[in-house]
Design a protein around this motif. Structure first.
Motif, PDB file in Angstrom:
ATOM      1  N   TYR A   1      -8.195   1.665   2.421  1.00 34.90           N
ATOM      2  CA  TYR A   1      -7.834   0.785   1.307  1.00 34.90           C
ATOM      3  C   TYR A   1      -6.452   0.199   1.538  1.00 34.90           C
ATOM      4  O   TYR A   1      -5.629   0.764   2.235  1.00 34.90           O
TER       5      TYR A   1
ATOM      6  N   VAL B   1      -3.347  -2.291  -0.697  1.00 38.76           N
ATOM      7  CA  VAL B   1      -2.920  -2.923  -1.939  1.00 38.76           C
ATOM      8  C   VAL B   1      -2.058  -4.118  -1.567  1.00 38.76           C
ATOM      9  O   VAL B   1      -1.028  -3.970  -0.902  1.00 38.76           O
TER      10      VAL B   1
ATOM     11  N   THR C   1       0.821  -1.219   0.000  1.00 35.98           N
ATOM     12  CA  THR C   1       0.000   0.000   0.000  1.00 35.98           C
ATOM     13  C   THR C   1       0.851   1.265   0.000  1.00 35.98           C
ATOM     14  O   THR C   1       0.538   2.240  -0.695  1.00 35.98           O
TER      15      THR C   1
ATOM     16  N   LYS D   1      -2.363   5.602  -5.151  1.00 32.93           N
ATOM     17  CA  LYS D   1      -3.787   5.395  -4.928  1.00 32.93           C
ATOM     18  C   LYS D   1      -4.515   5.518  -6.261  1.00 32.93           C
ATOM     19  O   LYS D   1      -4.165   6.357  -7.092  1.00 32.93           O
TER      20      LYS D   1
ATOM     21  N   ASP E   1     -10.202   3.515  -5.558  1.00 30.18           N
ATOM     22  CA  ASP E   1     -10.066   3.601  -4.108  1.00 30.18           C
ATOM     23  C   ASP E   1     -10.649   4.894  -3.538  1.00 30.18           C
ATOM     24  O   ASP E   1     -10.820   5.019  -2.331  1.00 30.18           O
TER      25      ASP E   1
ATOM     26  N   HIS F   1      -6.199  -4.266  -5.180  1.00 24.39           N
ATOM     27  CA  HIS F   1      -6.687  -3.151  -4.373  1.00 24.39           C
ATOM     28  C   HIS F   1      -7.941  -3.605  -3.635  1.00 24.39           C
ATOM     29  O   HIS F   1      -8.902  -4.068  -4.253  1.00 24.39           O
TER      30      HIS F   1
END
Length: 208
Positions: free
Chosen positions: A151, A153, A136, A141, A145, A185
């Protein structure tokens, strides 16, 4: 069928461009050995580049890498989608995709796999997890998202067994028998809400 061609085109572009959409803030210049792509403009830690063998990779330094199945949170959902496909429980796998219930966004990953894309969903008949890690903090982003409460990743490296039904102009696909790599994601649309998958993207391999 149009949505499937768009899906396949997106996946192909992602694979051709490294992390694809995940790398949109990075410099397009080719990095020399030992250099990393610059994500400074987007405030992201540079974490990709050429290794000593000249292969473009995600550097593993600073990442927690696991070879056992995740058992909670976003990582569990990311893996469970592929695990269920490997077990040929396709309807169950669909439940983890954004758009499967009351999602009103203009993009629905569920729709891509539930209609004409069913052949892509069912191409995987076996899935073994090799490695995973949370990336992440080292990727950009995405629009999928936006608006989420939270969120993540998740990098997944998996070995697939496939039906061999895909290929050719009618059903082009990046899914292959053997090692497959995805950046998944996963979003929570509200606090304490369920984790759901919003985007499946191509990604460079993790440094060995």
């Amino acid at each position: 069928m149009k949505s499937i061609w768009l899906l396949c085109l997106s996946i192909s572009l992602l694979l051709l461009s490294g992390c694809g959409k995940l790398n949109q803030g990075a410099s397009n210049e080719i990095a020399a050995e030992g250099q990393v792509s610059s994500n400074e403009t987007s405030g992201i830690q540079p974490h990709e580049g050429l290794n000593s063998n000249g292969k473009y990779v995600i550097f593993k330094d600073g990442l927690d890498i696991f070879t056992t199945e995740p058992t909670e949170g976003a990582a569990e959902v990311a893996w469970e989608f592929f695990k269920l496909r490997g077990q040929q429980q396709y309807d169950e796998a669909l439940k983890y995709l954004k758009g499967s219930e009351t999602d009103t966004s203009t993009y629905s990953l569920y729709a891509d796999y539930a209609s004409e894309g069913n052949i892509y969903l069912k191409e995987v008949i076996g899935a073994k997890l090799l490695r995973w890690t949370d990336i992440t903090q080292v990727v950009a982003k995405e629009s999928e998202d936006v608006g989420a409460y939270d969120y993540k990743v998740i990098y997944l490296e998996m070995e697939f067994v496939t039906r061999g039904k895909l290929g050719g102009p009618d059903h082009p696909s990046s899914i292959k028998n053997g090692v497959n790599i995805y950046a998944v994601h996963v979003v929570q649309m509200k606090e304490n809400g369920p984790w759901i998958i919003s985007l499946l993207g191509g990604c460079p391999s993790l440094e060995t």
